[in-house]
Every structure is written in structure tokens, then in C-alpha cells.
Design an enzyme around this catalytic site. Sequence first.
Site, PDB file in Angstrom:
ATOM      1  N   ASP A 220       0.862  -1.172   0.000  1.00  0.00           N
ATOM      2  CA  ASP A 220       0.000   0.000   0.000  1.00  0.00           C
ATOM      3  C   ASP A 220       0.904   1.230   0.000  1.00  0.00           C
ATOM      4  O   ASP A 220       1.936   1.251   0.672  1.00  0.00           O
ATOM      5  CB  ASP A 220      -0.895  -0.028   1.241  1.00  0.00           C
TER       6      ASP A 220
ATOM      7  N   ASP B 214      -7.846  -7.285   0.986  1.00  0.00           N
ATOM      8  CA  ASP B 214      -7.022  -7.323   2.187  1.00  0.00           C
ATOM      9  C   ASP B 214      -7.807  -6.684   3.316  1.00  0.00           C
ATOM     10  O   ASP B 214      -8.696  -5.863   3.082  1.00  0.00           O
ATOM     11  CB  ASP B 214      -5.711  -6.554   1.991  1.00  0.00           C
TER      12      ASP B 214
END
Length: 376
Positions: free
Chosen positions: A92, A271
Site C-alpha cells: 500500500d 485485504d
Amino acid sequence: MDFKLTATACDSNARAGIITTDHGTIETPIFMPVGTLGSVKGVHIHELRDDVDARIILGNTYHLYLRPGMDIMRKAGGLHKFNGWDRPILTDSGGFQVFSLSDNRKLTPEGAHFRSHIDGSKHLFTPENVVEIQRIIGSDIMMALDECPPGTADRSYARKSLNLTKHWLERGWKHFKETEPLYDHSQAYFPIVQGVTYADLRRESAEFVAALGADGNAIGGLAVGEPAEAMYEMIEVVNDVLPKDKPRYLMGVGTPANILEAIDRGVDMFDCVMPTRNGRNGMIFTPDGTMNMRNKKWADDFSPLQPNGPSYVDRVYTKAYVRHLFIAQELLAMQIASIHNLAFYLWLVREARKHIIAGDFKSWKTEMVERVMRRI
């Protein structure tokens, strides 16, 4: 990175596919355990591989940038060598973490100015240096820097935020195309669709993202305060635009029911910290609902944690024993629950894949959503 669509549900938009990276293949739909600081909390690498059977895990640019820092990461040869994980990694970009530092950050066209949550030091994330940081981390899939506005943001804020995200994306994509990986494997770059819960802004963002032709695309800014039905509506709007021949990643979502509903609407990758975070607090997810392991009802229940469950902890440990560990505040309790929950989430998406291929996904999903939402 390569993606091949291998099956689509006959009665929904659910898909099964295969993502191929230099660190291995990933069958989709897939759930990715979150390893924010380079580790999935309380779970060893061998447990992730051999018991949970995770195919890909996450690292976080913001946290790894601050600690251990990029000097150490580069000397190590990237995150794969640093933590010993030899399967794919997604990072990320840190946009969500900067968003969560609302009192300690300032967003400008240049980038995101913020203060470290560790020592208060000042830092700047730009679309370009976030690419550079992820080059050093060496993730197989890197994410574009974006702003993640709250789910309750008004239209004016959402418009301004989307303009900033598009500006950053243009620069990040350009820098990604002009640079090369540092290690001996290729890297993909996923842009992120934003737009809060405004359908026209989501559609505009999705069209902008799709036009880049990236290896995959992400949907961000959901599960941040908006109702679940609004989230599902936005997924439908976005997936009507995003290319069908590229994987679609719904960021930070969510409950087992959320995941099943999103798969139904054409999402491939997920996720969430929920399996491990909730597990550390005593919540166990099962195909028949959730269990609070602190409840007294489990005190003399000597049946397996989950009969015929996907993990070895399901068969080795009893409900009574796991409850005892939580009440006694033993660290092993959190480890058992984390392993169990991750194995359950991976089992759930594998089952979804099986039913997509078999052609009965919709009926299976409808029944499973009702089951996983129960409290046992």
C-alpha cells in the site's frame, strides 16, 4: 505481471482468474493477509505458507519507510529478503495511513506533508518518491499515492480530493514508467479509483484509471464510514467501467460477508486487518458465524475449535482451551486466533472460486452470507 480470466459465474459478475508474478502465481479471488510492518502479527512465515497457505501478503510503505527505513531495506535487498517471504508481496502506498493522521498532515498538489506518529519528525510523500520507496521495498505490486477521503465527505470535498488524486496519479504513473526495478523481479503498479459515494465521480475516476492500461486496478475509499449498501453500489458502478481483463483489488475490505458480496460484483483481490485484529481480541470467524472466545459458554466446551477446519489449530485446540488462554491473557491465544481466522478467510475465497468454476456461485453465496453473519 500477467492476469488470465479462467471462469466467470453464469449468474453473477463473480470471476476466477490467475495472477502470475515473478514470485509465484495467485489464484483469484484471493485474500491477502496484512503484514503492515513486514510481518503478519503473531504469525510465522512457515505458518503463513504451510498452514494458512497465503499466496500473497501486504507490506505498508508508510510504516516501512519510517521503520526500519529505506537504508536498511535497501541493504537487505528488499522486503522479500528482509522477512524471508518468497511469495508475492503487495505494498500500500501509505495514502490511507496519511489520511488517518488528519491532525498531523497537510495535502498539497506537491504531495502529502505529515509528521511521523513515532517521533513527530516531518516528512513528505510525493507521487514520485512513493514509487521510489516501493522500488526499494521491492514489492511485486505497488500502489499509487492517493487521498482517501472519509466515507461521509460532502460532494465539494470529494470533488477536490478526486482532482488531487488524479493529479498525483498522472505523476506517479509517469515516474513508474520512467524507472526500473532495483532487484531481479518485475513490479506492477495499480492506480486507485476514488470518489467517495458519488456515482458520477466514481465513474469518472474509473474511466481515468482504466485509460492508463495498468496491470491491475484498485478501488479505494470504501469501508471508511459509509453504509455497506452504498459500498456495494459503488463497486458495481466502478466495475462496470474497469477492464474485465485486469484484476480488481478492493482495498481494506472487510468482513466475510463483505468479501462474498464484492466477489459477486466482480472483485478479485482483498485485504483487511480484521482476521488478525479481531482475532487478537477473541473473535473467531467460522463458516457458521462468529464466536466470542471470552464468553463463558465455551468454558467447558471440549470440542475442536472448528471441526474439520482448514487449519491445524482447529483440530489441535479445543474451544475451552482457547477461551482459557484468552481469559488468562496468554499470547498463544492471539496467535491461535490469528492463524485460524486467516486460514478461514483463505478457505472462504478458495471455496468461492470453486463455486464460480462449478457454476453455482450465486446460490452458494446467498446461503454462505447468511451463515457467516450469525453470532454463535
